[in-house]
Design a protein around this motif. Sequence first.
Motif, mmCIF file in Angstrom:
data_model
loop_
_atom_site.group_PDB
_atom_site.id
_atom_site.type_symbol
_atom_site.label_atom_id
_atom_site.label_comp_id
_atom_site.label_asym_id
_atom_site.label_seq_id
_atom_site.Cartn_x
_atom_site.Cartn_y
_atom_site.Cartn_z
ATOM 1 N N LEU A 1 0.869 -1.180 0.000
ATOM 2 C CA LEU A 1 0.000 0.000 0.000
ATOM 3 C C LEU A 1 0.902 1.225 0.000
ATOM 4 O O LEU A 1 1.756 1.371 0.861
ATOM 5 C CB LEU A 1 -0.879 0.018 1.257
ATOM 6 C CG LEU A 1 -1.789 -1.185 1.453
ATOM 7 C CD1 LEU A 1 -2.482 -1.089 2.803
ATOM 8 C CD2 LEU A 1 -2.789 -1.272 0.331
ATOM 9 N N VAL B 1 -7.383 9.767 5.614
ATOM 10 C CA VAL B 1 -8.112 8.833 4.750
ATOM 11 C C VAL B 1 -7.237 7.615 4.453
ATOM 12 O O VAL B 1 -7.686 6.468 4.545
ATOM 13 C CB VAL B 1 -8.572 9.519 3.445
ATOM 14 C CG1 VAL B 1 -9.156 8.514 2.462
ATOM 15 C CG2 VAL B 1 -9.578 10.624 3.750
ATOM 16 N N TYR B 2 -5.966 7.874 4.122
ATOM 17 C CA TYR B 2 -5.026 6.781 3.867
ATOM 18 C C TYR B 2 -4.883 5.892 5.099
ATOM 19 O O TYR B 2 -4.953 4.662 5.008
ATOM 20 C CB TYR B 2 -3.667 7.341 3.448
ATOM 21 C CG TYR B 2 -2.584 6.293 3.300
ATOM 22 C CD1 TYR B 2 -2.603 5.392 2.235
ATOM 23 C CD2 TYR B 2 -1.556 6.192 4.231
ATOM 24 C CE1 TYR B 2 -1.617 4.426 2.094
ATOM 25 C CE2 TYR B 2 -0.556 5.223 4.101
ATOM 26 C CZ TYR B 2 -0.597 4.347 3.036
ATOM 27 O OH TYR B 2 0.375 3.395 2.898
ATOM 28 N N GLU B 3 -4.702 6.495 6.268
ATOM 29 C CA GLU B 3 -4.532 5.729 7.504
ATOM 30 C C GLU B 3 -5.768 4.881 7.811
ATOM 31 O O GLU B 3 -5.641 3.740 8.274
ATOM 32 C CB GLU B 3 -4.206 6.658 8.677
ATOM 33 C CG GLU B 3 -2.881 7.388 8.543
ATOM 34 C CD GLU B 3 -1.666 6.462 8.484
ATOM 35 O OE1 GLU B 3 -1.726 5.329 9.002
ATOM 36 O OE2 GLU B 3 -0.645 6.890 7.922
ATOM 37 N N ALA B 4 -6.950 5.409 7.552
ATOM 38 C CA ALA B 4 -8.184 4.644 7.780
ATOM 39 C C ALA B 4 -8.255 3.441 6.840
ATOM 40 O O ALA B 4 -8.629 2.329 7.255
ATOM 41 C CB ALA B 4 -9.409 5.539 7.601
ATOM 42 N N LYS B 5 -7.876 3.655 5.579
ATOM 43 C CA LYS B 5 -7.871 2.547 4.622
ATOM 44 C C LYS B 5 -6.834 1.499 5.018
ATOM 45 O O LYS B 5 -7.102 0.296 4.947
ATOM 46 C CB LYS B 5 -7.584 3.056 3.207
ATOM 47 C CG LYS B 5 -8.745 3.800 2.604
ATOM 48 C CD LYS B 5 -8.419 4.252 1.200
ATOM 49 C CE LYS B 5 -9.595 4.988 0.594
ATOM 50 N NZ LYS B 5 -9.333 5.373 -0.802
ATOM 51 N N VAL B 6 -5.659 1.944 5.425
ATOM 52 C CA VAL B 6 -4.610 1.013 5.858
ATOM 53 C C VAL B 6 -5.124 0.161 7.018
ATOM 54 O O VAL B 6 -4.963 -1.071 7.020
ATOM 55 C CB VAL B 6 -3.321 1.762 6.256
ATOM 56 C CG1 VAL B 6 -2.382 0.854 7.038
ATOM 57 C CG2 VAL B 6 -2.624 2.324 5.026
ATOM 58 N N ARG C 1 -8.212 -0.586 7.853
ATOM 59 C CA ARG C 1 -9.273 -1.492 7.387
ATOM 60 C C ARG C 1 -8.694 -2.643 6.551
ATOM 61 O O ARG C 1 -9.021 -3.804 6.754
ATOM 62 C CB ARG C 1 -10.293 -0.683 6.585
ATOM 63 C CG ARG C 1 -11.570 -1.414 6.280
ATOM 64 C CD ARG C 1 -12.639 -0.507 5.676
ATOM 65 N NE ARG C 1 -12.220 0.100 4.419
ATOM 66 C CZ ARG C 1 -12.028 1.407 4.214
ATOM 67 N NH1 ARG C 1 -12.218 2.263 5.198
ATOM 68 N NH2 ARG C 1 -11.657 1.863 3.039
ATOM 69 N N TRP C 2 -7.815 -2.304 5.606
ATOM 70 C CA TRP C 2 -7.290 -3.322 4.693
ATOM 71 C C TRP C 2 -6.323 -4.273 5.380
ATOM 72 O O TRP C 2 -6.311 -5.462 5.084
ATOM 73 C CB TRP C 2 -6.624 -2.663 3.496
ATOM 74 C CG TRP C 2 -7.590 -1.931 2.611
ATOM 75 C CD1 TRP C 2 -8.946 -2.084 2.556
ATOM 76 C CD2 TRP C 2 -7.277 -0.926 1.663
ATOM 77 N NE1 TRP C 2 -9.492 -1.225 1.631
ATOM 78 C CE2 TRP C 2 -8.491 -0.506 1.067
ATOM 79 C CE3 TRP C 2 -6.090 -0.327 1.255
ATOM 80 C CZ2 TRP C 2 -8.530 0.471 0.074
ATOM 81 C CZ3 TRP C 2 -6.144 0.650 0.274
ATOM 82 C CH2 TRP C 2 -7.352 1.042 -0.310
ATOM 83 N N THR C 3 -5.481 -3.770 6.293
ATOM 84 C CA THR C 3 -4.531 -4.668 6.963
ATOM 85 C C THR C 3 -5.233 -5.568 7.977
ATOM 86 O O THR C 3 -4.706 -6.613 8.333
ATOM 87 C CB THR C 3 -3.373 -3.898 7.631
ATOM 88 O OG1 THR C 3 -3.900 -2.930 8.527
ATOM 89 C CG2 THR C 3 -2.473 -3.253 6.592
#
Length: 76
Positions: free
Chosen positions: A44, A55-60, A62-64
């Motif tokens: 990522l 936004v990036y940290e939230a996606k990280v 969720r995805w990890t």
Amino acid sequence: MLDGARALDLPGWWVAAGAVVQTIWNHVTGRDPEHVADAFGLVLRPNPRQAPGHVYEAKVARWTEEWPELTALPWP
């Protein structure tokens, strides 16, 4: 879009943010379609032009949680 995909005669399609464009560029420039290293390497990479850090940290996060094998590069 489907007709465009057929016209490119690519061996396969992977749908992920950026991967479609990169796969097309790889095909057009004669590279292996799997040259999309981040997607296939489970990396990522932040893109400050697309979204703010939170936004990036939230996606990280969720995805990890779903895919712990992912490697998230730090926000610049």
